[in-house]
Design an enzyme around this catalytic site. Sequence first.
Site, mmCIF file in Angstrom:
data_model
loop_
_atom_site.group_PDB
_atom_site.id
_atom_site.type_symbol
_atom_site.label_atom_id
_atom_site.label_comp_id
_atom_site.label_asym_id
_atom_site.label_seq_id
_atom_site.Cartn_x
_atom_site.Cartn_y
_atom_site.Cartn_z
ATOM 1 N N LYS A 1 0.702 -1.180 0.141
ATOM 2 C CA LYS A 1 0.124 0.288 -0.581
ATOM 3 C C LYS A 1 0.684 1.126 0.004
ATOM 4 O O LYS A 1 0.223 1.903 -0.908
ATOM 5 C CB LYS A 1 -1.096 -0.220 1.266
ATOM 6 C CG LYS A 1 -2.061 -0.920 1.409
ATOM 7 C CD LYS A 1 -2.914 -0.597 2.119
ATOM 8 C CE LYS A 1 -4.288 -1.920 1.884
ATOM 9 N NZ LYS A 1 -4.904 -1.641 3.264
ATOM 10 N N ASN B 1 -4.520 2.273 -1.805
ATOM 11 C CA ASN B 1 -5.394 0.600 -2.350
ATOM 12 C C ASN B 1 -6.284 0.600 -2.944
ATOM 13 O O ASN B 1 -6.658 -0.651 -3.399
ATOM 14 C CB ASN B 1 -6.059 0.095 -0.507
ATOM 15 C CG ASN B 1 -7.688 0.958 -0.580
ATOM 16 O OD1 ASN B 1 -7.633 1.924 -1.070
ATOM 17 N ND2 ASN B 1 -8.874 0.228 -0.040
ATOM 18 N N ALA C 1 0.337 1.953 13.735
ATOM 19 C CA ALA C 1 0.419 3.020 13.510
ATOM 20 C C ALA C 1 0.978 2.065 11.483
ATOM 21 O O ALA C 1 1.658 3.539 11.140
ATOM 22 C CB ALA C 1 1.765 3.770 13.481
ATOM 23 N N ARG D 1 3.513 0.002 18.851
ATOM 24 C CA ARG D 1 4.637 -0.987 19.944
ATOM 25 C C ARG D 1 6.034 0.407 20.078
ATOM 26 O O ARG D 1 7.198 0.675 20.530
ATOM 27 C CB ARG D 1 5.542 -1.767 19.136
ATOM 28 C CG ARG D 1 4.574 -3.160 19.058
ATOM 29 C CD ARG D 1 5.372 -4.647 18.726
ATOM 30 N NE ARG D 1 4.436 -5.952 18.856
ATOM 31 C CZ ARG D 1 4.535 -6.790 17.899
ATOM 32 N NH1 ARG D 1 5.425 -6.523 16.697
ATOM 33 N NH2 ARG D 1 4.202 -8.273 18.656
ATOM 34 N N GLY E 1 -13.533 -7.740 9.997
ATOM 35 C CA GLY E 1 -13.340 -6.648 9.426
ATOM 36 C C GLY E 1 -13.744 -6.755 8.320
ATOM 37 O O GLY E 1 -13.446 -5.690 7.027
#
Length: 251
Positions: A48, A69, A109, A133, A223
């Site tokens: 992406k 996308n 992120a 993280r 999703g």
Amino acid sequence: MIHNSLFKKYGLEAYYHPFHVKKETLAETIHAMKLLNIAGFNVTVPHKERIIPYLDEIDDLAKMIGAVNTVKNESGKLIGYNTDGIGFVESLKELDNEFINKRIVIIGAGGAARAIYFSLASAGVKCLDIANRTENNALKIIHAYPLNIETNCLTLNQLEQSLHHYDIIIQTTSVGMEPNDHQSLIEFSKLQINTLVIDIIYKPAVTKFLKNAEMNGARIDNGLTMLYNQAAYAFQIWTGIFPDVSKGITT
């Protein structure tokens, strides 16, 4: 299945086919798409962000998100778009139509997290935090957003200790997909009952993350609805037709 069903429904001469593209052949693949005059295509993990340098033009929203996308071929010019964020917002409306006033945290992120963060912020969400993280990657998202919204960055450990502060928790990483389907990023012992917990993964349908959340009293969703909605917006970009996917797609 989604797009071929829609092509059939609207009487369009088109066919949607998946291609497995390796990192080292991405440039050649995009060049081939142009040579074959492919009308449009979708891009998924892990391309992406990588695809952007190979496109002729990027939509403003996709540029801001930093991920693409959906690509449309307009007279030989490949134009990149991002329908992930708006697809997610539409799915969230179905789950909680008062989400704008809720306390929301996004886990991750990457490209999907950026798309969802920008779209939720644009929709007017006031409390929107990011847990990741690596704090630096979360800060990049916050600094990239042009509107004034207060966001806190948390480590995953900090999130585990403060889960009771949130009404909606959104997991956007690939942890939970094969071969990491046995993993869950956080534990849910401090979760408040009836928190809405969403994992944008849809295969498996119920990740370990969602199983653990449900065991601790959460309402869960995967999703799949986001997939249908982002596909509807991609279909509109390619054809000019916005399809009704509210009842799912049948072949």
